[in-house]
Motif scaffolding. Structure first.
Motif, PDB file in Angstrom:
ATOM      1  N   GLN A   1     -38.507  38.872   1.662  1.00 56.43           N
ATOM      2  CA  GLN A   1     -37.555  38.208   0.781  1.00 56.43           C
ATOM      3  C   GLN A   1     -36.274  37.866   1.537  1.00 56.43           C
ATOM      4  OE1 GLN A   1     -38.440  37.474  -2.298  1.00 56.43           O
ATOM      5  NE2 GLN A   1     -36.556  36.398  -2.739  1.00 56.43           N
ATOM      6  N   THR A   2     -35.820  38.753   2.413  1.00 57.14           N
ATOM      7  CA  THR A   2     -34.647  38.480   3.233  1.00 57.14           C
ATOM      8  C   THR A   2     -34.920  37.326   4.184  1.00 57.14           C
ATOM      9  OG1 THR A   2     -34.069  40.814   3.104  1.00 57.14           O
ATOM     10  CG2 THR A   2     -32.971  39.501   4.799  1.00 57.14           C
ATOM     11  N   LEU A   3     -36.099  37.304   4.799  1.00 56.38           N
ATOM     12  CA  LEU A   3     -36.461  36.188   5.667  1.00 56.38           C
ATOM     13  C   LEU A   3     -36.548  34.881   4.892  1.00 56.38           C
ATOM     14  CD1 LEU A   3     -39.165  37.721   8.022  1.00 56.38           C
ATOM     15  CD2 LEU A   3     -36.863  36.976   8.630  1.00 56.38           C
ATOM     16  N   GLN A   4     -36.997  34.968   3.642  1.00 55.66           N
ATOM     17  CA  GLN A   4     -37.082  33.752   2.829  1.00 55.66           C
ATOM     18  C   GLN A   4     -35.694  33.224   2.505  1.00 55.66           C
ATOM     19  OE1 GLN A   4     -39.320  34.272  -0.753  1.00 55.66           O
ATOM     20  NE2 GLN A   4     -38.597  32.361  -1.638  1.00 55.66           N
ATOM     21  N   LYS A   5     -34.763  34.131   2.246  1.00 57.49           N
ATOM     22  CA  LYS A   5     -33.417  33.699   1.872  1.00 57.49           C
ATOM     23  C   LYS A   5     -32.632  33.194   3.077  1.00 57.49           C
ATOM     24  CE  LYS A   5     -29.440  34.877  -0.831  1.00 57.49           C
ATOM     25  NZ  LYS A   5     -28.951  35.686  -1.903  1.00 57.49           N
ATOM     26  N   TYR A   6     -32.698  33.899   4.188  1.00 58.19           N
ATOM     27  CA  TYR A   6     -31.876  33.552   5.348  1.00 58.19           C
ATOM     28  C   TYR A   6     -32.662  32.905   6.480  1.00 58.19           C
ATOM     29  CZ  TYR A   6     -28.576  36.569   2.978  1.00 58.19           C
ATOM     30  OH  TYR A   6     -27.750  37.127   2.045  1.00 58.19           O
ATOM     31  N   GLY A   7     -33.970  32.984   6.441  1.00 59.24           N
ATOM     32  CA  GLY A   7     -34.797  32.426   7.503  1.00 59.24           C
ATOM     33  C   GLY A   7     -35.419  31.112   7.093  1.00 59.24           C
ATOM     34  N   GLY A   8     -36.550  30.831   7.681  1.00 57.34           N
ATOM     35  CA  GLY A   8     -37.181  29.552   7.430  1.00 57.34           C
ATOM     36  C   GLY A   8     -38.539  29.611   6.764  1.00 57.34           C
ATOM     37  N   ILE A   9     -38.891  30.727   6.146  1.00 52.58           N
ATOM     38  CA  ILE A   9     -40.198  30.750   5.496  1.00 52.58           C
ATOM     39  C   ILE A   9     -40.095  30.079   4.127  1.00 52.58           C
ATOM     40  CG2 ILE A   9     -40.938  32.807   6.750  1.00 52.58           C
ATOM     41  CD1 ILE A   9     -40.582  34.435   4.259  1.00 52.58           C
TER      42      ILE A   9
ATOM     43  N   SER B   1     -40.641  28.913   0.093  1.00 56.05           N
ATOM     44  CA  SER B   1     -40.501  29.628  -1.174  1.00 56.05           C
ATOM     45  C   SER B   1     -41.834  30.225  -1.610  1.00 56.05           C
ATOM     46  CB  SER B   1     -40.038  28.670  -2.267  1.00 56.05           C
ATOM     47  OG  SER B   1     -38.649  28.613  -2.294  1.00 56.05           O
ATOM     48  N   TYR B   2     -41.755  31.406  -2.152  1.00 53.08           N
ATOM     49  CA  TYR B   2     -42.893  32.130  -2.705  1.00 53.08           C
ATOM     50  C   TYR B   2     -43.994  32.398  -1.684  1.00 53.08           C
ATOM     51  CZ  TYR B   2     -40.684  31.350  -7.169  1.00 53.08           C
ATOM     52  OH  TYR B   2     -39.791  31.332  -8.203  1.00 53.08           O
ATOM     53  N   PHE B   3     -43.671  32.377  -0.404  1.00 53.22           N
ATOM     54  CA  PHE B   3     -44.651  32.713   0.623  1.00 53.22           C
ATOM     55  C   PHE B   3     -45.089  34.165   0.478  1.00 53.22           C
ATOM     56  CE2 PHE B   3     -45.385  34.734   4.767  1.00 53.22           C
ATOM     57  CZ  PHE B   3     -46.525  34.053   5.154  1.00 53.22           C
ATOM     58  N   ASN B   4     -44.103  35.050   0.222  1.00 50.34           N
ATOM     59  CA  ASN B   4     -44.427  36.464   0.120  1.00 50.34           C
ATOM     60  C   ASN B   4     -45.277  36.756  -1.116  1.00 50.34           C
ATOM     61  OD1 ASN B   4     -42.246  35.746  -1.400  1.00 50.34           O
ATOM     62  ND2 ASN B   4     -40.999  37.523  -0.898  1.00 50.34           N
ATOM     63  N   VAL B   5     -45.036  36.054  -2.208  1.00 51.62           N
ATOM     64  CA  VAL B   5     -45.847  36.257  -3.405  1.00 51.62           C
ATOM     65  C   VAL B   5     -47.286  35.805  -3.140  1.00 51.62           C
ATOM     66  CG1 VAL B   5     -46.131  35.590  -5.816  1.00 51.62           C
ATOM     67  CG2 VAL B   5     -43.861  36.061  -4.928  1.00 51.62           C
ATOM     68  N   LYS B   6     -47.434  34.655  -2.494  1.00 52.27           N
ATOM     69  CA  LYS B   6     -48.775  34.169  -2.156  1.00 52.27           C
ATOM     70  C   LYS B   6     -49.487  35.132  -1.200  1.00 52.27           C
ATOM     71  CE  LYS B   6     -47.266  29.394  -2.586  1.00 52.27           C
ATOM     72  NZ  LYS B   6     -46.913  28.188  -1.834  1.00 52.27           N
ATOM     73  N   LEU B   7     -48.742  35.674  -0.242  1.00 50.79           N
ATOM     74  CA  LEU B   7     -49.322  36.607   0.729  1.00 50.79           C
ATOM     75  C   LEU B   7     -49.815  37.878   0.048  1.00 50.79           C
ATOM     76  CD1 LEU B   7     -49.701  37.426   3.786  1.00 50.79           C
ATOM     77  CD2 LEU B   7     -47.488  38.549   3.532  1.00 50.79           C
ATOM     78  N   PHE B   8     -48.977  38.486  -0.794  1.00 48.78           N
ATOM     79  CA  PHE B   8     -49.384  39.720  -1.467  1.00 48.78           C
ATOM     80  C   PHE B   8     -50.497  39.466  -2.474  1.00 48.78           C
ATOM     81  CE2 PHE B   8     -45.086  41.353  -0.218  1.00 48.78           C
ATOM     82  CZ  PHE B   8     -45.566  42.342   0.610  1.00 48.78           C
ATOM     83  N   PHE B   9     -50.502  38.310  -3.132  1.00 48.57           N
ATOM     84  CA  PHE B   9     -51.580  37.996  -4.063  1.00 48.57           C
ATOM     85  C   PHE B   9     -52.907  37.846  -3.325  1.00 48.57           C
ATOM     86  CE2 PHE B   9     -53.933  35.146  -6.981  1.00 48.57           C
ATOM     87  CZ  PHE B   9     -53.959  35.990  -8.080  1.00 48.57           C
ATOM     88  N   ALA B  10     -52.874  37.181  -2.169  1.00 50.48           N
ATOM     89  CA  ALA B  10     -54.090  37.045  -1.361  1.00 50.48           C
ATOM     90  C   ALA B  10     -54.565  38.411  -0.863  1.00 50.48           C
ATOM     91  CB  ALA B  10     -53.836  36.109  -0.187  1.00 50.48           C
ATOM     92  N   MET B  11     -53.620  39.279  -0.473  1.00 49.09           N
ATOM     93  CA  MET B  11     -53.992  40.628  -0.034  1.00 49.09           C
ATOM     94  C   MET B  11     -54.614  41.429  -1.175  1.00 49.09           C
ATOM     95  SD  MET B  11     -50.867  41.755   2.469  1.00 49.09           S
ATOM     96  CE  MET B  11     -51.260  43.470   2.254  1.00 49.09           C
ATOM     97  N   ALA B  12     -54.094  41.261  -2.386  1.00 45.86           N
ATOM     98  CA  ALA B  12     -54.659  41.980  -3.533  1.00 45.86           C
ATOM     99  C   ALA B  12     -56.080  41.506  -3.822  1.00 45.86           C
ATOM    100  CB  ALA B  12     -53.763  41.787  -4.757  1.00 45.86           C
ATOM    101  N   ILE B  13     -56.316  40.210  -3.737  1.00 46.47           N
ATOM    102  CA  ILE B  13     -57.665  39.676  -3.972  1.00 46.47           C
ATOM    103  C   ILE B  13     -58.637  40.160  -2.897  1.00 46.47           C
ATOM    104  CG2 ILE B  13     -59.028  37.544  -3.968  1.00 46.47           C
ATOM    105  CD1 ILE B  13     -56.740  36.240  -5.487  1.00 46.47           C
ATOM    106  N   LEU B  14     -58.208  40.146  -1.631  1.00 43.84           N
ATOM    107  CA  LEU B  14     -59.072  40.613  -0.552  1.00 43.84           C
ATOM    108  C   LEU B  14     -59.348  42.113  -0.660  1.00 43.84           C
ATOM    109  CD1 LEU B  14     -57.696  38.598   2.480  1.00 43.84           C
ATOM    110  CD2 LEU B  14     -59.874  38.299   1.310  1.00 43.84           C
TER     111      LEU B  14
END
Length: 90
Positions: free
Chosen positions: A20-28, A30-43
């Motif tokens: 979330q900090t990287l999303q706010k101050y970095g270049g990733i 929006s909602y990359f982390n939500v998509k990542l954790f959702f994909a991890m939960a499905i896997l």
């Protein structure tokens, strides 16, 4: 393999805060982390379901991996949603 459930929850929350900090101050994006954790939960859930089909000691090992990953992923997913709501309102 004696990873405590609380350790997995804290690990998911810490990773969510870092992303979330990287999303706010970095270049990733929006909602990359939500998509990542959702994909991890499905896997992780898929790994757990496949472990039921394997059976035996191998299935028990896959069950441990799948359920540990699922706990960490759901913890990160919940923390990501909460942090997105908190940081968007500021």
């Amino acid at each position: 393999m004696s990873i405590d459930v609380l350790t997995l929850i804290v690990l998911g929350a810490v990773v969510a805060c870092i992303l979330q900090t990287l999303q706010k101050y970095g270049g990733i994006p929006s909602y990359f982390n939500v998509k990542l954790f959702f994909a991890m939960a499905i896997l992780s859930a898929a790994c757990w379901i496949m472990s039921l089909a394997v059976g035996g000691w191998g299935g028990m090992g896959l069950t441990a991996i799948g359920l540990n990953g699922l706990v960490g992923a759901v913890s990160g997913l919940v923390c990501s949603f909460v942090l997105n709501m908190v940081w968007r309102s500021q």
